[in-house]
Design an enzyme around this catalytic site. Structure first.
Site, PDB file in Angstrom:
ATOM      1  N   CYS A 213      42.380  29.411  50.975  1.00 47.81           N
ATOM      2  CA  CYS A 213      42.624  29.705  52.238  1.00 47.81           C
ATOM      3  C   CYS A 213      43.226  28.997  52.877  1.00 47.81           C
ATOM      4  O   CYS A 213      42.980  27.716  52.844  1.00 47.81           O
ATOM      5  CB  CYS A 213      40.892  29.634  52.619  1.00 47.81           C
ATOM      6  SG  CYS A 213      40.447  29.922  53.869  1.00 47.81           S
ATOM      7  N   CYS A 216      41.384  27.264  55.837  1.00 49.59           N
ATOM      8  CA  CYS A 216      40.072  26.343  55.753  1.00 49.59           C
ATOM      9  C   CYS A 216      40.554  24.661  55.248  1.00 49.59           C
ATOM     10  O   CYS A 216      40.087  23.869  55.539  1.00 49.59           O
ATOM     11  CB  CYS A 216      39.749  26.908  54.649  1.00 49.59           C
ATOM     12  SG  CYS A 216      39.016  28.606  54.557  1.00 49.59           S
ATOM     13  N   ASP A 217      42.016  25.474  54.133  1.00 48.08           N
ATOM     14  CA  ASP A 217      41.791  23.680  53.614  1.00 48.08           C
ATOM     15  C   ASP A 217      43.240  23.190  53.622  1.00 48.08           C
ATOM     16  O   ASP A 217      43.501  22.086  53.681  1.00 48.08           O
ATOM     17  CB  ASP A 217      41.589  23.984  52.288  1.00 48.08           C
ATOM     18  CG  ASP A 217      40.709  24.392  51.655  1.00 48.08           C
ATOM     19  OD1 ASP A 217      39.227  24.337  52.142  1.00 48.08           O
ATOM     20  OD2 ASP A 217      40.599  25.610  50.547  1.00 48.08           O
TER      21      ASP A 217
END
Ligand SMILES: Cc1cc2nc3c(=O)[nH]c(=O)nc-3n(C[C@H](O)[C@H](O)[C@H](O)COP(=O)(O)OP(=O)(O)OC[C@H]3O[C@@H](n4cnc5c(N)ncnc54)[C@H](O)[C@@H]3O)c2cc1C
Length: 384
Positions: A213, A216-217
């Protein structure tokens, strides 16, 4: 209950899900934005060894990601509901949420059981092909879907369905947190999950450099070197976004890049992207965190090492059918076989969206299929 801390980033849809889960269970927590606060990011890495969010810490317990089973173990409660719903919808992505709008408008009592709200679309940096928006982030679009559903009379459970069986003319739907729910019909809208790299050490470096992801990261890899594995739209859009955040982006492409021309043009604008083709990731290296990858040339067999702090797998998806295996027929790709009206071969069980044999895997298609499945459920129930 010890003090609970959620390490998150603003862009991360799964962080929002963790917080929603805690709020639903009346758990107080401190939200720490590690995307904006470098010192907090360092604190998180020192404490947890993680380069991925969300991380939830409660005393000695540390939960990585939006892991519903673990969250339920630590914070949730079991139980059993006696109400028989007209329909239980599994999954709250574009297909499931749209189905729910349609079933409630037909006055069918509806429950949604889903591991998260929004599904895969939440991972998209920018959606440019959903009607009504020239461009919208996945998170913003799915918030609109969620808002529309929240205004309706729908029972929503954040949980994972683990199995469905027939019981006296109804379906018994079991969840990971040991709850069971009854319904007269079921819509399976469980979508797909990202495929893993399948390289040794992947589990060891999960959240310690390996991620699926980038939305996200990604912010945790500011000014660092990263690799994006894959050659489709998802990989190219991740590379474009990471080129703005990271120092150097290596794209590892197995054969050819198969992405829309509009994305390819944008990729070319970034000088810090290097494309390695035709290469496959053959090994991961590092001690406690990832420090590099080995890639193999698929034609010559030659291998080379690249020093990177993060690797993002953007290599496709597989259908989420574990809970319905044996209940409905699947095709060779593991997708639920549906007819043109979202019927499976099992009466009373309908399916919609990316989990099905319908070819197009797009938000607008999933939403449309969800609507179709709901209308078909109504016709099925009327005929009972
Ligand atoms: C990075 C990325 C970018 C994309 N960009 C675009 C784009 O620009 N335009 C576009 O049209 N499409 C895009 N897509 C594709 C789009 O997101 C999907 O086609 C769409 O989300 C499919 O919707 P769905 O509802 O069928 O499934 P999903 O979105 O996969 O939702 C499935 C839901 O089911 C839940 N679930 C799964 N298993 C269980 C279980 N056992 N129990 C309970 N719940 C479960 C999941 O948590 C999730 O909420 C993109 C996808 C990705 C990954």
């Amino acid at each position: 209950m010890p003090k609970v801390k959620v390490y998150s980033t603003k862009q991360c849809p799964y962080c929002r899900m963790v917080k929603a889960f805690l709020e639903k269970n009346n758990i107080e927590y401190e939200d720490v934005d590690v995307g904006a606060d470098t010192a907090a990011a360092e604190e998180m890495v020192a404490l947890t060894g993680q380069y991925g969010v969300p991380v939830t810490v409660a005393g000695d317990e540390m939960i990585i990601g939006f892991d519903v089973p673990r969250l339920t173990e630590v914070f949730g409660a079991g139980g059993r509901e006696e109400e028989v719903f007209d329909v239980i919808i599994m999954g709250a992505g574009p297909a499931g949420l749209t189905a729910a709008v349609y079933t409630t408008r037909k006055l069918l009592s509806t429950m949604i059981i889903s591991e998260n709200i929004g599904g895969q679309a939440m991972e998209s940096w920018a959606i440019e092909n959903y009607m009504g928006y020239r461009m919208v982030s996945g998170e913003d679009l799915m918030s609109k879907f969620e808002e529309q559903v929240r205004n309706l009379n729908i029972h929503l459970e954040l949980d994972r369905v683990t199995g469905i069986t027939r019981k006296d003319g109804t379906f018994l739907v079991k969840t990971f947190s040991d709850r069971s729910f009854l319904a007269r019909s079921v819509i399976v809208a469980t979508g797909r999950r990202p495929r893993r790299l399948g390289v040794e050490g992947e589990d060891r470096f999960w959240g310690r450099g390996v991620s699926v992801c980038s939305t996200c990261d990604g912010p945790l890899f500011r000014d660092r070197d990263v690799a994006i594995v894959g050659g489709g739209n998802a990989a190219v859009t991740a590379a474009i976004e990471m080129a703005r955040i990271a120092r150097q982006v290596h794209m590892i492409v197995r054969s050819t890049i198969r992405a829309d021309a509009v994305y390819l043009d944008r990729l070319k604008e970034h000088e810090n992207v290097t494309i390695h083709r035709p290469f496959t990731v053959s090994a991961l290296s590092g001690e406690s965190v990832l420090t590099g990858i080995r890639i193999r040339n698929n034609e010559s067999g030659d291998e080379e090492e690249i020093a990177v702090d993060g690797v993002f797998a953007e290599i496709g998806h597989e259908p989420n059918v574990d809970a319905v295996r044996g209940l409905v027929a699947l095709n060779d790709g593991g997708e639920i076989i549906v007819d043109e009206n979202c019927r499976t071969d099992s009466p009373g069980v309908f399916a919609a969206g990316d989990v099905t044999s319908i070819k197009g895997k797009q938000i607008i298609i999933a939403a449309g299929e969800g609507a179709k499945a709901a209308l078909e459920v109504q016709a099925y129930l009327l005929a009972q």
